[in-house]
Motif scaffolding. Structure first.
Motif, short mmCIF file in Angstrom:
data_model
loop_
_atom_site.label_atom_id
_atom_site.label_comp_id
_atom_site.label_asym_id
_atom_site.label_seq_id
_atom_site.Cartn_x
_atom_site.Cartn_y
_atom_site.Cartn_z
N THR A 1 -8.27 -7.47 -5.19
CA THR A 1 -8.99 -7.95 -6.37
C THR A 1 -8.09 -8.03 -7.59
OG1 THR A 1 -9.73 -5.73 -7.03
CG2 THR A 1 -11.14 -6.96 -5.50
N LEU A 2 -6.90 -7.46 -7.50
CA LEU A 2 -5.91 -7.55 -8.58
C LEU A 2 -4.71 -8.39 -8.16
CD1 LEU A 2 -5.95 -3.83 -9.85
CD2 LEU A 2 -7.12 -5.81 -10.83
N GLY A 3 -4.86 -9.13 -7.07
CA GLY A 3 -3.78 -9.99 -6.62
C GLY A 3 -2.67 -9.27 -5.90
N LEU A 4 -2.93 -8.06 -5.40
CA LEU A 4 -1.92 -7.23 -4.76
C LEU A 4 -2.35 -6.88 -3.33
CD1 LEU A 4 -1.38 -4.80 -7.76
CD2 LEU A 4 0.23 -6.57 -7.03
N LEU A 5 -1.51 -6.12 -2.65
CA LEU A 5 -1.91 -5.50 -1.39
C LEU A 5 -1.58 -4.02 -1.44
CD1 LEU A 5 0.81 -4.82 0.46
CD2 LEU A 5 0.63 -7.20 1.10
N PRO A 6 -2.22 -3.20 -0.61
CA PRO A 6 -1.91 -1.77 -0.59
C PRO A 6 -0.48 -1.56 -0.09
CG PRO A 6 -4.01 -2.21 0.48
CD PRO A 6 -3.32 -3.53 0.31
N GLY A 7 0.42 -1.26 -1.00
CA GLY A 7 1.83 -1.19 -0.64
C GLY A 7 2.34 0.20 -0.36
N GLY A 8 1.45 1.19 -0.33
CA GLY A 8 1.86 2.56 -0.05
C GLY A 8 1.54 2.98 1.37
N GLY A 9 1.48 2.01 2.27
CA GLY A 9 1.16 2.30 3.66
C GLY A 9 -0.28 2.01 4.02
N GLY A 10 -1.06 1.51 3.06
CA GLY A 10 -2.49 1.29 3.30
C GLY A 10 -2.77 0.27 4.38
N VAL A 11 -2.01 -0.82 4.41
CA VAL A 11 -2.22 -1.83 5.44
C VAL A 11 -1.83 -1.27 6.80
CG1 VAL A 11 -1.53 -4.10 6.28
CG2 VAL A 11 -1.87 -3.74 3.83
N THR A 12 -0.65 -0.68 6.87
CA THR A 12 -0.12 -0.19 8.14
C THR A 12 -0.99 0.90 8.74
OG1 THR A 12 2.11 -0.72 7.38
CG2 THR A 12 1.92 0.82 9.23
N ARG A 13 -1.44 1.83 7.93
CA ARG A 13 -2.21 2.96 8.46
C ARG A 13 -3.63 2.55 8.84
NH1 ARG A 13 1.21 5.68 4.69
NH2 ARG A 13 2.52 7.20 5.79
N THR A 14 -4.29 1.73 8.01
CA THR A 14 -5.66 1.36 8.37
C THR A 14 -5.69 0.47 9.61
OG1 THR A 14 -5.58 -0.50 6.79
CG2 THR A 14 -6.55 1.57 6.02
N VAL A 15 -4.68 -0.35 9.81
CA VAL A 15 -4.61 -1.15 11.03
C VAL A 15 -4.51 -0.25 12.25
CG1 VAL A 15 -3.09 -2.68 12.37
CG2 VAL A 15 -3.74 -3.29 10.03
N ARG A 16 -3.72 0.81 12.15
CA ARG A 16 -3.54 1.73 13.28
C ARG A 16 -4.74 2.66 13.46
NH1 ARG A 16 0.91 -0.54 12.42
NH2 ARG A 16 2.67 -0.47 13.90
N MET A 17 -5.49 2.89 12.41
CA MET A 17 -6.69 3.72 12.52
C MET A 17 -7.90 2.93 13.03
SD MET A 17 -6.59 5.86 8.94
CE MET A 17 -8.29 6.37 9.15
N LEU A 18 -8.07 1.71 12.49
CA LEU A 18 -9.31 0.97 12.70
C LEU A 18 -9.15 -0.26 13.57
CD1 LEU A 18 -10.49 0.98 8.96
CD2 LEU A 18 -11.04 2.67 10.73
N GLY A 19 -7.93 -0.74 13.72
CA GLY A 19 -7.70 -2.00 14.40
C GLY A 19 -7.50 -3.13 13.40
N VAL A 20 -6.85 -4.20 13.85
CA VAL A 20 -6.51 -5.31 12.95
C VAL A 20 -7.76 -5.92 12.33
CG1 VAL A 20 -5.46 -7.59 12.81
CG2 VAL A 20 -4.38 -5.82 14.20
N VAL A 21 -8.75 -6.26 13.15
CA VAL A 21 -9.92 -6.97 12.66
C VAL A 21 -10.75 -6.10 11.72
CG1 VAL A 21 -12.07 -8.11 13.33
CG2 VAL A 21 -10.00 -8.47 14.68
N GLN A 22 -11.01 -4.86 12.12
CA GLN A 22 -11.82 -3.98 11.28
C GLN A 22 -11.13 -3.69 9.96
OE1 GLN A 22 -15.04 -3.74 11.98
NE2 GLN A 22 -15.20 -1.58 12.57
N ALA A 23 -9.82 -3.42 10.01
CA ALA A 23 -9.09 -3.12 8.78
C ALA A 23 -9.13 -4.30 7.81
CB ALA A 23 -7.65 -2.74 9.10
N LEU A 24 -8.94 -5.50 8.35
CA LEU A 24 -8.94 -6.68 7.49
C LEU A 24 -10.33 -6.98 6.93
CD1 LEU A 24 -6.56 -9.07 9.47
CD2 LEU A 24 -6.13 -8.08 7.22
N THR A 25 -11.31 -7.03 7.80
CA THR A 25 -12.63 -7.49 7.37
C THR A 25 -13.43 -6.44 6.63
OG1 THR A 25 -13.59 -6.92 9.53
CG2 THR A 25 -12.77 -9.17 9.24
#
Length: 751
Positions: A144-168
């Motif tokens: 919502t601020l034009g950024l992405l979670p750059g402190g590991g948020g993308v990488t860790r949530t994908v490994r916790m929840l899966g690609v689709v769940q983390a994204l959606t």
């Protein structure tokens, strides 16, 4: 560690180290340079003493757990500092990686909101325990601020929840979750009743799990749902980009694209490589202009418009208790609903009891839908509805402290309804009109207390649109202004404050946008191209569709009123080419818009069924849609609105840059990636000439458009002077003033 540390260390008798996040220089913990230094020292000490440590608990001394990255720092980073910033990001993530691979159990004990970087710290622990409080928000709102979670948020949530769940569920929309929602998703592991139970729960888990490790650090770990190379996920993944393109409609929002790329690419490599990929996409966004625009608007400008606004001493806080809405039509009924929802006793008054009851049914229908969707209990809905009294009796308003008039745009009618209700109100009641076009000063002449009279311009649909445009008449008092600001907060609206003028601020801007689009029809631009350009610009609805919904007859009537008012005052009227389009549509073809069942679109049973096929004959296209310069169409729409905003600044209609930006974004759908009408000028980058930047580049482009399309694109003299001085629009040095570009950068404002 030094006194300036942001992390307090306490080792307890059971060997558990409690780390308390507590930046002494700020009200909230942020991922600034002090935090980085403190975390570096903390991790080094943990590693040195780990053989003597049973576990680690990360807590916070602040109201929030951790607020995330320091947005001042993110605004300040420049494109030519990308390598340095990348190293900063890499270092911050390396610290969290060392924490989660320490070899002892690490628990995040969360008693306040953890958003963005705060949640990323928690994700780097082995267990997340949260107080079960619905006021707590957890999530990754960076998009919502034009950024992405750059402190590991993308990488860790994908490994916790899966690609689709983390994204959606988390990354692409950035919506915060309440603790129970986060538990259900698997983002957190345990809820406790209150803050006092946090430490005990954390210690109990540490004692039971002395060999804790992250799932992705355990041999054989598989990402839930599989990796992109797995057949099942490979069948789903292609739908994600197409759905994303559909939702973005071609608008300039790079963050969702970068997030999706980081998630999918990162899922195909090892953890440390994924973290590096994520960082590169983060740096690309942080050094770009769109993120700076969105940070400025959706964080700093929003803070300013919702802030104290230099409230004078002696004006007490106001809380409406009994409010009268005059007129139970579409707007009045919806205003009654949002006020009743906020706990205010509402009198919904109309000429007949039947009309008032119909207005109350609007609230009943909204509440029925909310109960059906389990967003509200039946008891809560009944309580809200009970607060609305539908009536035709003015005496029902006895003692009311606020009145909002929402009848037709007829000055005489408005004066009559105020005259009828005034004897029944409290002596100091706030008197407000919901007019969107009529000058407040003129309406105030019809009441005995003009100092208490103010404009409160709501936007339709009122229950979903967040903005409230507060309009000051010539005699409106400070007391009336700050009471209105208090009311805005009470009913959960975001306020902007404007001075009196015909059309105020938002109506002037949206009219300039619609007029420009209509003018292109005369030039032979295909209607489909006009609609596509407005969507690709980032507007929420195609512009011809919007014009139909606003009503073409109303647009022409407002133009005639403006013409008469200007000429009566001795001004020169500019006949916009859009008025010829309106005349043809209404007079020649009998198509006044959606309300009349026919406009630029055809309608069947009130529903849009497609562009009117007769448009091709009424306004012949001179080129195929595929050959139209969409970039120029997009810039024409954006530039003409920004120029109108500058005129509003020059005329004193709007004095705050933050109000201008937020008002344009929340009120009329100016594209979010721009940061608002004045921030669009500050951060201007030519679509076809990226070397054209800022106010100087904007002025150069406006002059080109003026030469080609007419004087409405002439840059105002004040803007030309600002560009020559290298100044930006900013509230830093006062109303609509601006520091020099060098000062702006030095202070870290960045955009």
């Amino acid at each position: 560690m030094s006194d300036s540390t942001t992390i307090k260390w306490a080792r307890e008798q059971d060997g558990v180290v409690v780390l308390t996040l507590d930046d002494p220089k700020q009200r909230a913990n942020t991922m600034n340079a002090d935090y980085i230094a403190s975390m570096a020292a903390t991790v080094e000490r943990l590693e040195a003493e780990k053989d003597e440590i049973a576990g680690v608990v990360v807590m916070s001394a602040k109201k929030t757990f951790f607020a995330g990255g320091d947005l001042h720092d993110l605004l300040a980073v420049k494109a030519d500092e990308a390598a340095e910033f990348a190293e900063f990001v890499r270092g911050a993530k390396a610290q969290l990686r060392r924490l989660e691979t320490l070899g002892v159990p690490v628990v995040a004990a969360i008693a306040g909101s953890a958003l963005g970087g705060g949640l990323e710290i928690a994700l780097a622990t082995h267990r997340r325990i949260v107080v079960d409080d619905s006021a707590i928000a957890l999530g990754l709102p960076e998009v919502t601020l034009g950024l992405l979670p750059g402190g590991g948020g993308v990488t860790r949530t994908v490994r916790m929840l899966g690609v689709v769940q983390a994204l959606t569920r988390l990354l692409l929309e950035g919506k915060p979750l309440r603790p129970r929602q986060a538990l259900e998703l698997g983002l957190v592991d345990e809820l406790v009743a209150d803050g006092d139970a946090l430490l005990a729960a954390a210690k109990a888990w540490i004692a039971a799990n002395p060999q804790a490790a992250q799932p992705w650090d355990v041999k054989g770990h598989r990402i839930p749902g599989g990796s992109p190379s797995d057949r099942q996920l490979a069948q789903i993944l292609p739908t994600l980009p197409s759905n994303l393109r559909k939702s973005l409609k071609g608008a300039s929002y790079p963050a969702p694209l970068n997030i999706m790329a980081a998630a999918v690419e990162g899922a195909q490599v090892d953890f440390d490589s994924a973290i590096e990929i994520e960082g590169r996409y983060m740096v690309d966004l942080a050094t770009g202009q769109v993120a700076k625009n969105m940070i400025q608007a959706f964080f700093f400008d929003m803070q300013r418009v919702n802030g104290a606004r230099d409230r004078p001493d002696g004006i007490d806080r106001f809380r409406a208790r009994k409010l009268v809405v005059l007129g139970a039509g579409m707007m009045g009924a919806a205003i009654a609903y949002v006020c009743a929802k906020a706990g205010i006793e509402v009198v919904l008054k109309d000429v007949t009891l039947e009309a008032a009851e119909r207005g109350k049914q609007y609230s009943a229908r909204v509440l029925e839908r909310e109960v059906a969707r389990k967003r509200r209990t039946q008891a809560d809905a009944e309580a809200i509805l009970a607060r609305i009294l539908a009536t035709d009796d003015p005496a029902a308003a006895d003692g009311a402290d606020t009145v909002i008039e929402a009848v037709f745009e007829d000055p005489d009618l408005k004066r009559r309804v105020f005259a009828e209700i005034l004897p029944h109100l409290a002596g100091d009641a706030l008197l407000a009109s919901n007019t969107s076009t009529l000058p407040i000063t003129g309406l105030a002449e019809g009441v005995p207390r003009p100092a208490d009279f103010i404009g409160l311009h709501f936007f339709s649909p009122v229950d979903r649109m967040p903005l409230l445009e507060i309009v000051l008449g010539r005699e409106t008092s400070d007391t009336a202004l700050y009471r209105s600001l208090d009311l805005a907060k009470q009913i959960a609206k975001t306020p902007i404050v404007v001075k009196d003028s015909r059309g105020f601020f938002t109506s002037r801007l949206i009219t300039s946008f619609m007029n420009e689009a209509l003018a292109t029809l005369l030039e032979g631009v295909a209607p489909a191209s006009i609609e596509q350009a407005s969507l690709q610009a980032g507007y929420p609805a195609p512009v011809l569709q919007l014009s139909d919904e606003v009503n073409l007859t109303l647009m022409r009537d407002i133009g005639e009123l403006n013409k008469h008012a200007l000429q009566s005052a001795g001004g020169a009227w500019y006949e916009h080419p859009a008025y010829r389009v309106l005349g043809r549509m209404i007079d020649d073809h009998g198509r006044p818009g959606k309300l009349g069942g026919a406009g630029f679109y055809d309608y069947v049973d009130g529903r849009r069924s497609g562009l009117w096929k007769g448009l091709a004959e009424a306004f012949p296209s001179v080129s195929e849609p595929s050959t139209v310069d969409l970039n120029e169409l997009i810039e024409r729409m954006l530039v003409v609105e920004a120029i109108e905003a500058v005129k509003c600044v020059d005329e004193g209609v709007i004095e705050s840059v933050a109000d201008a930006n937020v008002g344009s974004l929340l009120g009329i759908g100016f594209p979010g990636w721009t940061g608002g009408v004045l921030q669009y000028i500050n951060g201007y980058i030519g679509r076809d000439r990226p070397d054209r930047r800022g106010p100087a580049g904007f002025v150069e482009r406006a002059r080109e458009l003026s030469d080609k399309h007419g004087e409405r694109f002439d840059p105002p003299a004040s803007l030309v002077r600002r560009a020559q001085r290298g100044e930006l629009y900013s509230d830093e040095n006062g109303s609509a003033s601006a520091p020099s570009t060098s000062e702006h950068t030095a202070r870290g404002a960045g955009c």
